[in-house]
Scaffold this active site. Structure first.
Site, short mmCIF file in Angstrom:
data_model
loop_
_atom_site.label_atom_id
_atom_site.label_comp_id
_atom_site.label_asym_id
_atom_site.label_seq_id
_atom_site.Cartn_x
_atom_site.Cartn_y
_atom_site.Cartn_z
N GLU A 138 -5.53 -5.00 10.35
CA GLU A 138 -4.52 -3.97 10.59
C GLU A 138 -4.82 -3.26 11.90
OE1 GLU A 138 -2.50 -2.81 6.64
OE2 GLU A 138 -4.09 -1.38 7.04
N ASN A 144 0.88 -1.17 0.00
CA ASN A 144 0.00 0.00 0.00
C ASN A 144 0.92 1.22 0.00
OD1 ASN A 144 -1.73 2.09 0.51
ND2 ASN A 144 -2.40 1.38 2.52
N GLY A 186 2.37 2.20 10.83
CA GLY A 186 3.33 3.31 10.71
C GLY A 186 4.02 3.66 12.02
N HIS A 190 -9.59 1.14 4.85
CA HIS A 190 -8.32 1.35 5.57
C HIS A 190 -8.56 2.29 6.75
CE1 HIS A 190 -4.23 2.50 6.50
NE2 HIS A 190 -3.84 1.42 5.85
N SER A 230 3.35 -2.27 10.32
CA SER A 230 4.79 -2.34 10.58
C SER A 230 5.40 -3.70 10.26
CB SER A 230 5.10 -1.95 12.03
OG SER A 230 4.69 -0.61 12.27
N LYS A 251 0.21 4.24 -0.19
CA LYS A 251 -0.39 5.44 0.43
C LYS A 251 -0.12 6.66 -0.47
CE LYS A 251 -0.24 3.17 4.84
NZ LYS A 251 -0.17 3.21 6.29
N GLU A 277 -6.95 4.66 7.85
CA GLU A 277 -6.72 6.10 7.55
C GLU A 277 -7.95 6.70 6.87
OE1 GLU A 277 -2.98 5.45 5.56
OE2 GLU A 277 -2.10 4.92 7.50
#
Ligand code: 13P
Length: 251
Positions: free
Chosen positions: A167, A9, A173, A95, A212, A11, A97
């Site tokens: 996730e 991904n 991150g 996701h 991660s 991003k 985010e």
């Protein structure tokens, strides 16, 4: 045998130049690796050039989001038929985010999931709890709700044409990976919840771990019985790291 997948991904990173170097490195590095499916989910403007670079390789590509609407006056949005024009195989949906920063709730995620499947692409449906939710002991409840919204809208059988990515938000991150046991526990919980509704679908369902994942922790995670691959953020932007993670899955 369940399909194994390692998907990057990207991003909101990259440029035409950087992407070219990255993909050259990945194509060269993956040469001959065949057991694991590999994909990159890239920003919309790069779909065309990524398609050109990957169309004669074994690496698939996809997008990171899509509109829940078919077409119309939705300034700034991108539809599933547009993604089909670029032969995307995968679309990430839900996701964390998108949920946290862009306000996508479980219902919007379910609508997008349906649109992606109707257009013949495979949704990579992301679920996961925040740190606060984990510490309050409601991880399983959150995951259950996130999945239930999609199953209610699309039906349990729809999961035979989908991929789930667990996730944990606190691991994204942050450099703080879930331990293989922590991840396995949630993956097993997801698979069991689906098995209660349809054993066949649960057995064949690919469940990725994301958060991660790096070359130094990938193989421990991928050894767990219910972890079928990874959704990789930061490390998917470094060709040698991404290749190493794909190779860890292939063992
Ligand atoms: P990182 O691998 O950078 O933690 O990101 C994970 C992720 O969000 C993949 O979708």
């Amino acid at each position: 045998m369940r399909k194994k997948l390692v998907a990057g991904n990207w991003k909101m990173y990259g440029s035409l130049n950087e992407n070219k170097q990255l993909l050259d490195g990945i194509i060269t590095g993956l040469n001959g690796l065949c057991n694991t499916h590999t994909a990159v989910c890239v920003p919309y403007p790069y779909l065309s050039s990524v398609q050109n670079a990957l169309q004669d390789t074994q690496i698939a590509w996809g997008a990171q989001n899509v509109s829940q609407y078919e077409k119309g006056a939705y300034t700034g949005e991108v539809s599933v038929s547009m993604l089909n024009d670029f032969k995307c195989d995968y679309v990430i949906v839900g996701h964390s985010e998108r949920r946290a920063i862009f306000g996508e709730d479980n219902n919007i995620v379910a609508e997008k999931y349906v649109k992606i499947q109707e257009a013949g692409m495979i949704p990579i449906l992301c679920v996961g709890e925040t740190l606060e939710q984990r510490e309050s002991g409601i991880t399983e409840q959150i995951i259950k709700e996130q999945l239930a919204a999609v199953i209610k809208r699309a039906g349990i059988i729809s999961l035979s044409k989908a991929i789930i990515a667990y996730e944990p938000v606190w691991a994204i991150g942050t450099g703080k990976t879930a331990s293989p046991e922590q991840a396995q526990d949630v993956h097993a919980f997801i698979r069991k919840g689906i098995a209660d509704q349809d054993m066949g679908v649960a057995k064949e369902l690919t469940i990725l771990y994301g958060g991660s994942v790096k070359p130094n922790n990938a193989s421990e995670l991928f050894k767990m019985p219910d972890i079928d691959g990874g959704l990789i953020g930061g490390a998917s932007l470094v060709a040698s790291d991404f290749v190493a993670i794909c190779r860890a899955m292939n063992i």
